[in-house]
Design a protein around this motif. Structure first.
Motif, PDB file in Angstrom:
ATOM      1  N   SER A 111      -3.831   3.836   8.419  1.00  9.02           N
ATOM      2  CA  SER A 111      -3.026   3.154   7.404  1.00  9.02           C
ATOM      3  C   SER A 111      -3.853   2.193   6.544  1.00  9.02           C
ATOM      4  O   SER A 111      -3.295   1.501   5.690  1.00  9.02           O
ATOM      5  N   LEU A 112      -5.148   2.163   6.736  1.00 10.30           N
ATOM      6  CA  LEU A 112      -5.999   1.216   6.009  1.00 10.30           C
ATOM      7  C   LEU A 112      -5.942   1.424   4.499  1.00 10.30           C
ATOM      8  O   LEU A 112      -5.786   0.473   3.738  1.00 10.30           O
ATOM      9  N   MET A 113      -6.045   2.667   4.042  1.00 14.25           N
ATOM     10  CA  MET A 113      -6.031   2.940   2.595  1.00 14.25           C
ATOM     11  C   MET A 113      -4.680   2.567   1.977  1.00 14.25           C
ATOM     12  O   MET A 113      -4.619   2.078   0.857  1.00 14.25           O
ATOM     13  N   LYS A 114      -3.599   2.764   2.726  1.00 12.28           N
ATOM     14  CA  LYS A 114      -2.267   2.404   2.238  1.00 12.28           C
ATOM     15  C   LYS A 114      -2.162   0.885   2.070  1.00 12.28           C
ATOM     16  O   LYS A 114      -1.612   0.396   1.081  1.00 12.28           O
ATOM     17  N   HIS A 115      -2.740   0.141   3.020  1.00 14.87           N
ATOM     18  CA  HIS A 115      -2.718  -1.325   2.920  1.00 14.87           C
ATOM     19  C   HIS A 115      -3.533  -1.805   1.714  1.00 14.87           C
ATOM     20  O   HIS A 115      -3.150  -2.780   1.060  1.00 14.87           O
ATOM     21  N   ILE A 116      -4.635  -1.145   1.428  1.00 20.17           N
ATOM     22  CA  ILE A 116      -5.436  -1.504   0.244  1.00 20.17           C
ATOM     23  C   ILE A 116      -4.597  -1.319  -1.016  1.00 20.17           C
ATOM     24  O   ILE A 116      -4.546  -2.197  -1.873  1.00 20.17           O
ATOM     25  N   ASP A 117      -3.921  -0.175  -1.118  1.00 15.19           N
ATOM     26  CA  ASP A 117      -3.090   0.093  -2.292  1.00 15.19           C
ATOM     27  C   ASP A 117      -1.960  -0.931  -2.442  1.00 15.19           C
ATOM     28  O   ASP A 117      -1.640  -1.347  -3.553  1.00 15.19           O
ATOM     29  N   GLU A 118      -1.373  -1.363  -1.313  1.00 12.55           N
ATOM     30  CA  GLU A 118      -0.294  -2.348  -1.373  1.00 12.55           C
ATOM     31  C   GLU A 118      -0.779  -3.687  -1.909  1.00 12.55           C
ATOM     32  O   GLU A 118      -0.104  -4.322  -2.724  1.00 12.55           O
ATOM     33  N   LEU A 119      -1.962  -4.139  -1.474  1.00  9.78           N
ATOM     34  CA  LEU A 119      -2.482  -5.412  -1.983  1.00  9.78           C
ATOM     35  C   LEU A 119      -2.825  -5.320  -3.467  1.00  9.78           C
ATOM     36  O   LEU A 119      -2.607  -6.266  -4.213  1.00  9.78           O
ATOM     37  N   VAL A 120      -3.341  -4.175  -3.890  1.00 12.16           N
ATOM     38  CA  VAL A 120      -3.679  -3.997  -5.311  1.00 12.16           C
ATOM     39  C   VAL A 120      -2.406  -4.007  -6.157  1.00 12.16           C
ATOM     40  O   VAL A 120      -2.386  -4.590  -7.244  1.00 12.16           O
ATOM     41  N   GLU A 121      -1.336  -3.392  -5.651  1.00 14.18           N
ATOM     42  CA  GLU A 121      -0.057  -3.404  -6.384  1.00 14.18           C
ATOM     43  C   GLU A 121       0.483  -4.819  -6.551  1.00 14.18           C
ATOM     44  O   GLU A 121       1.155  -5.120  -7.525  1.00 14.18           O
ATOM     45  N   ASN A 122       0.173  -5.699  -5.599  1.00 14.32           N
ATOM     46  CA  ASN A 122       0.617  -7.090  -5.672  1.00 14.32           C
ATOM     47  C   ASN A 122      -0.371  -7.979  -6.425  1.00 14.32           C
ATOM     48  O   ASN A 122      -0.280  -9.203  -6.356  1.00 14.32           O
ATOM     49  N   ASN A 123      -1.320  -7.376  -7.129  1.00 10.18           N
ATOM     50  CA  ASN A 123      -2.324  -8.076  -7.947  1.00 10.18           C
ATOM     51  C   ASN A 123      -3.169  -9.053  -7.142  1.00 10.18           C
ATOM     52  O   ASN A 123      -3.537 -10.122  -7.640  1.00 10.18           O
ATOM     53  N   ILE A 124      -3.492  -8.705  -5.920  1.00 10.14           N
ATOM     54  CA  ILE A 124      -4.398  -9.506  -5.108  1.00 10.14           C
ATOM     55  C   ILE A 124      -5.794  -8.930  -5.311  1.00 10.14           C
ATOM     56  O   ILE A 124      -6.023  -7.745  -5.074  1.00 10.14           O
ATOM     57  N   MET A 125      -6.706  -9.769  -5.768  1.00 12.14           N
ATOM     58  CA  MET A 125      -8.015  -9.290  -6.193  1.00 12.14           C
ATOM     59  C   MET A 125      -9.131  -9.507  -5.176  1.00 12.14           C
ATOM     60  O   MET A 125     -10.301  -9.346  -5.505  1.00 12.14           O
ATOM     61  N   THR A 126      -8.804  -9.870  -3.954  1.00 13.72           N
ATOM     62  CA  THR A 126      -9.798 -10.028  -2.903  1.00 13.72           C
ATOM     63  C   THR A 126      -9.305  -9.323  -1.642  1.00 13.72           C
ATOM     64  O   THR A 126      -8.166  -9.520  -1.226  1.00 13.72           O
ATOM     65  N   LEU A 127     -10.162  -8.496  -1.050  1.00 14.90           N
ATOM     66  CA  LEU A 127      -9.822  -7.768   0.166  1.00 14.90           C
ATOM     67  C   LEU A 127     -10.867  -8.057   1.228  1.00 14.90           C
ATOM     68  O   LEU A 127     -12.058  -8.092   0.935  1.00 14.90           O
ATOM     69  N   TYR A 128     -10.417  -8.235   2.455  1.00 15.07           N
ATOM     70  CA  TYR A 128     -11.338  -8.376   3.584  1.00 15.07           C
ATOM     71  C   TYR A 128     -11.106  -7.193   4.520  1.00 15.07           C
ATOM     72  O   TYR A 128      -9.976  -6.907   4.913  1.00 15.07           O
ATOM     73  N   VAL A 129     -12.188  -6.489   4.857  1.00 20.15           N
ATOM     74  CA  VAL A 129     -12.110  -5.337   5.745  1.00 20.15           C
ATOM     75  C   VAL A 129     -13.126  -5.530   6.865  1.00 20.15           C
ATOM     76  O   VAL A 129     -14.292  -5.835   6.606  1.00 20.15           O
ATOM     77  N   GLU A 130     -12.662  -5.356   8.093  1.00 19.88           N
ATOM     78  CA  GLU A 130     -13.549  -5.407   9.256  1.00 19.88           C
ATOM     79  C   GLU A 130     -13.281  -4.164  10.092  1.00 19.88           C
ATOM     80  O   GLU A 130     -12.151  -3.929  10.539  1.00 19.88           O
ATOM     81  N   ILE A 131     -14.308  -3.342  10.276  1.00 18.85           N
ATOM     82  CA  ILE A 131     -14.189  -2.121  11.067  1.00 18.85           C
ATOM     83  C   ILE A 131     -15.255  -2.167  12.149  1.00 18.85           C
ATOM     84  O   ILE A 131     -16.445  -2.274  11.851  1.00 18.85           O
ATOM     85  N   THR A 132     -14.800  -2.084  13.410  1.00 16.66           N
ATOM     86  CA  THR A 132     -15.711  -2.134  14.541  1.00 16.66           C
ATOM     87  C   THR A 132     -15.615  -0.824  15.314  1.00 16.66           C
ATOM     88  O   THR A 132     -14.542  -0.487  15.818  1.00 16.66           O
ATOM     89  N   PRO A 133     -16.719  -0.081  15.408  1.00 14.29           N
ATOM     90  CA  PRO A 133     -16.674   1.170  16.173  1.00 14.29           C
ATOM     91  C   PRO A 133     -16.676   0.904  17.671  1.00 14.29           C
ATOM     92  O   PRO A 133     -17.252  -0.079  18.135  1.00 14.29           O
TER      93      PRO A 133
END
Length: 94
Positions: A64-86
């Protein structure tokens, strides 16, 4: 991967920057999946955190990560933090 992405750029439009962010994430995942697994592991799993900032980041499922990115962009939020740990998944963790 711990990274804060800024989506506002003076010359590049936001949809193009978002595509670039998604590409970076997919490239990281592909690179990590190619690494050799430990002897007791079955496959690579990933723990993901996502939010506006590191402090506001919440755990999300990788699918669901890509969907969450799209949701923040739709809300005009211009900063994203992503942390992925294998993490290596063993037979008992399925």
């Amino acid at each position: 991967m711990k990274k804060t992405f800024k989506l506002d750029h003076p010359k590049i439009k936001v949809p193009r920057v978002v595509d670039s962010v998604k590409h970076d994430i997919r490239k990281f995942l592909k690179k990590e999946r190619k690494k050799p697994l430990p002897s007791d592991a079955i496959y690579w799993g990933f723990d993901c955190k996502f939010g506006q900032s590191e402090e506001a980041a919440a755990e999300v499922h990788l699918s669901s990560l890509m969907k969450h990115i799209d949701e923040l962009v739709e809300n005009n939020i211009m900063t994203l933090y992503v942390e992925i740990t294998p993490k290596a998944i063993t037979a008992g963790e399925k």
